[in-house]
Design an enzyme around this catalytic site. Sequence first.
Site, PDB file in Angstrom:
ATOM      1  N   ASP A 122       0.818  -1.214   0.000  1.00  0.00           N
ATOM      2  CA  ASP A 122       0.000   0.000   0.000  1.00  0.00           C
ATOM      3  C   ASP A 122       0.849   1.261   0.000  1.00  0.00           C
ATOM      4  O   ASP A 122       0.463   2.282  -0.578  1.00  0.00           O
ATOM      5  CB  ASP A 122      -0.925  -0.002   1.222  1.00  0.00           C
ATOM      6  CG  ASP A 122      -2.105  -0.959   1.047  1.00  0.00           C
ATOM      7  OD1 ASP A 122      -2.340  -1.402  -0.089  1.00  0.00           O
ATOM      8  OD2 ASP A 122      -2.764  -1.268   2.052  1.00  0.00           O
ATOM      9  N   GLY A 123       2.014   1.219   0.652  1.00  0.00           N
ATOM     10  CA  GLY A 123       2.900   2.386   0.660  1.00  0.00           C
ATOM     11  C   GLY A 123       3.358   2.758  -0.741  1.00  0.00           C
ATOM     12  O   GLY A 123       3.444   3.946  -1.087  1.00  0.00           O
ATOM     13  N   ASN A 135      -5.098   8.608   1.698  1.00  0.00           N
ATOM     14  CA  ASN A 135      -5.365   7.809   2.896  1.00  0.00           C
ATOM     15  C   ASN A 135      -5.689   8.666   4.121  1.00  0.00           C
ATOM     16  O   ASN A 135      -6.781   8.610   4.647  1.00  0.00           O
ATOM     17  CB  ASN A 135      -4.154   6.937   3.223  1.00  0.00           C
ATOM     18  CG  ASN A 135      -4.406   5.468   2.964  1.00  0.00           C
ATOM     19  OD1 ASN A 135      -5.333   5.097   2.254  1.00  0.00           O
ATOM     20  ND2 ASN A 135      -3.569   4.620   3.540  1.00  0.00           N
ATOM     21  N   THR A 151      -9.123   1.854   6.709  1.00  0.00           N
ATOM     22  CA  THR A 151      -8.633   0.512   7.017  1.00  0.00           C
ATOM     23  C   THR A 151      -7.142   0.510   7.338  1.00  0.00           C
ATOM     24  O   THR A 151      -6.550  -0.562   7.509  1.00  0.00           O
ATOM     25  CB  THR A 151      -8.887  -0.436   5.830  1.00  0.00           C
ATOM     26  OG1 THR A 151      -8.314   0.136   4.645  1.00  0.00           O
ATOM     27  CG2 THR A 151     -10.370  -0.646   5.614  1.00  0.00           C
ATOM     28  N   ALA A 152      -6.530   1.692   7.426  1.00  0.00           N
ATOM     29  CA  ALA A 152      -5.094   1.792   7.659  1.00  0.00           C
ATOM     30  C   ALA A 152      -4.813   2.240   9.100  1.00  0.00           C
ATOM     31  O   ALA A 152      -5.291   1.634  10.056  1.00  0.00           O
ATOM     32  CB  ALA A 152      -4.482   2.744   6.628  1.00  0.00           C
ATOM     33  N   TYR A 153      -4.035   3.322   9.275  1.00  0.00           N
ATOM     34  CA  TYR A 153      -3.653   3.809  10.596  1.00  0.00           C
ATOM     35  C   TYR A 153      -4.887   4.135  11.428  1.00  0.00           C
ATOM     36  O   TYR A 153      -4.947   3.862  12.634  1.00  0.00           O
ATOM     37  CB  TYR A 153      -2.758   5.032  10.419  1.00  0.00           C
ATOM     38  CG  TYR A 153      -2.068   5.545  11.661  1.00  0.00           C
ATOM     39  CD1 TYR A 153      -2.058   4.833  12.847  1.00  0.00           C
ATOM     40  CD2 TYR A 153      -1.385   6.772  11.630  1.00  0.00           C
ATOM     41  CE1 TYR A 153      -1.405   5.312  13.978  1.00  0.00           C
ATOM     42  CE2 TYR A 153      -0.730   7.256  12.748  1.00  0.00           C
ATOM     43  CZ  TYR A 153      -0.748   6.527  13.919  1.00  0.00           C
ATOM     44  OH  TYR A 153      -0.100   7.017  15.026  1.00  0.00           O
ATOM     45  N   ALA A 154      -5.901   4.694  10.801  1.00  0.00           N
ATOM     46  CA  ALA A 154      -7.121   5.062  11.521  1.00  0.00           C
ATOM     47  C   ALA A 154      -7.773   3.847  12.164  1.00  0.00           C
ATOM     48  O   ALA A 154      -8.273   3.910  13.296  1.00  0.00           O
ATOM     49  CB  ALA A 154      -8.106   5.748  10.568  1.00  0.00           C
ATOM     50  N   SER A 178      -6.216   1.057  13.074  1.00  0.00           N
ATOM     51  CA  SER A 178      -5.353   0.625  14.177  1.00  0.00           C
ATOM     52  C   SER A 178      -5.550   1.493  15.415  1.00  0.00           C
ATOM     53  O   SER A 178      -5.350   1.031  16.540  1.00  0.00           O
ATOM     54  CB  SER A 178      -3.882   0.667  13.748  1.00  0.00           C
ATOM     55  OG  SER A 178      -3.648  -0.189  12.654  1.00  0.00           O
ATOM     56  N   ALA A 213      -4.164   8.950  21.823  1.00  0.00           N
ATOM     57  CA  ALA A 213      -3.790   9.012  23.237  1.00  0.00           C
ATOM     58  C   ALA A 213      -4.152  10.352  23.860  1.00  0.00           C
ATOM     59  O   ALA A 213      -3.334  10.987  24.532  1.00  0.00           O
ATOM     60  CB  ALA A 213      -2.285   8.736  23.396  1.00  0.00           C
TER      61      ALA A 213
END
Length: 320
Positions: free
Chosen positions: A67-68, A142, A183-186, A188, A207
């Site tokens: 994906d990158g 993304n 479906t990526a960093y968000a 996670s 956080a």
Amino acid sequence: MGARRRAVVVTHIRLRETSLVVREAVEQLRRAGFVVKVVDSLDPPRFGEPSPIVDSDTEIVVVLGGDGTILGAAELVHNTGVPILGVNLGHVGFLAEFESFQLSEAIARVADHDYSIDERNLASVCVTSPDGKATVNDWALNDIIIQQADRDHMIELSVGVDEVEASSFSCDGVIISTPTGSTAYAFSAGGPIIWPDVKALQLIPLAAHALFTRPMVISEHSRFSVDLIDDSLTDGWICCDGRRKMKLGYGTRTTVRLSQSTVRLASLSGVPFTNRLVTKFNLPSVSLRQRSRLEERRREHIIANENKGRNGEAENDREE
């Protein structure tokens, strides 16, 4: 004689040097009548600056990687209308249409123009200086990440929607994601999965030291604003798609809205997004309770077969 068809193969230099798949892809495209250009180094441009783009007569960009690499290829086709076909040589490869073992089928379909187009909306990003006089614009397929510059301190951010302050908190940062990036960093970070054809943006605090830190989802008609508060213990950084970065000073405002611009992904399978979701994330199609019952039945079946075998052996012994 008609004009030659042109394709760009985008990959990673390591894969170009070691992967037989890359060599085979280039050779198959050439046999199919394409003039092929290989790009194996995708250095990101500076935030707000245009990236090099493919030639105007390029028919398709074939990405061999994860994906990158596809996000890097998106810079090459930004505002060109040239579609991207992803062949996954990475890990999850959520943006890729095919796996490496399906390479021959993918190229044959491309050669026959046998594909449809999946339009993915981009996010438009505008960073405004504290005095409001200077702006820098960028975009993301993304996500947009705003984080603290000093890892020893939390950053102080104020989040607004449509010019109304919704919340402020100390945090490690925030993610603003498109449906494609959900479906990526968000994901996670605890954000919901948004179907690609939904026109929306989401914001997920990272956080955050506050009672209300739930993800927020807004429609295509709204926009997020994120202010870096003047008395924050650290300034910040902004990064689009994990590639284009810029430092954020105190008092800067970042505004993000859904753009009308799209990146065009070549779609060959016609498989619904739900199927890809289940396959890529290896989601369970049965509940734990159902799984337990099926496992119990499997064990009972094994025991029954073993008993049947032993009974058959005993019967043979008696006959002898």
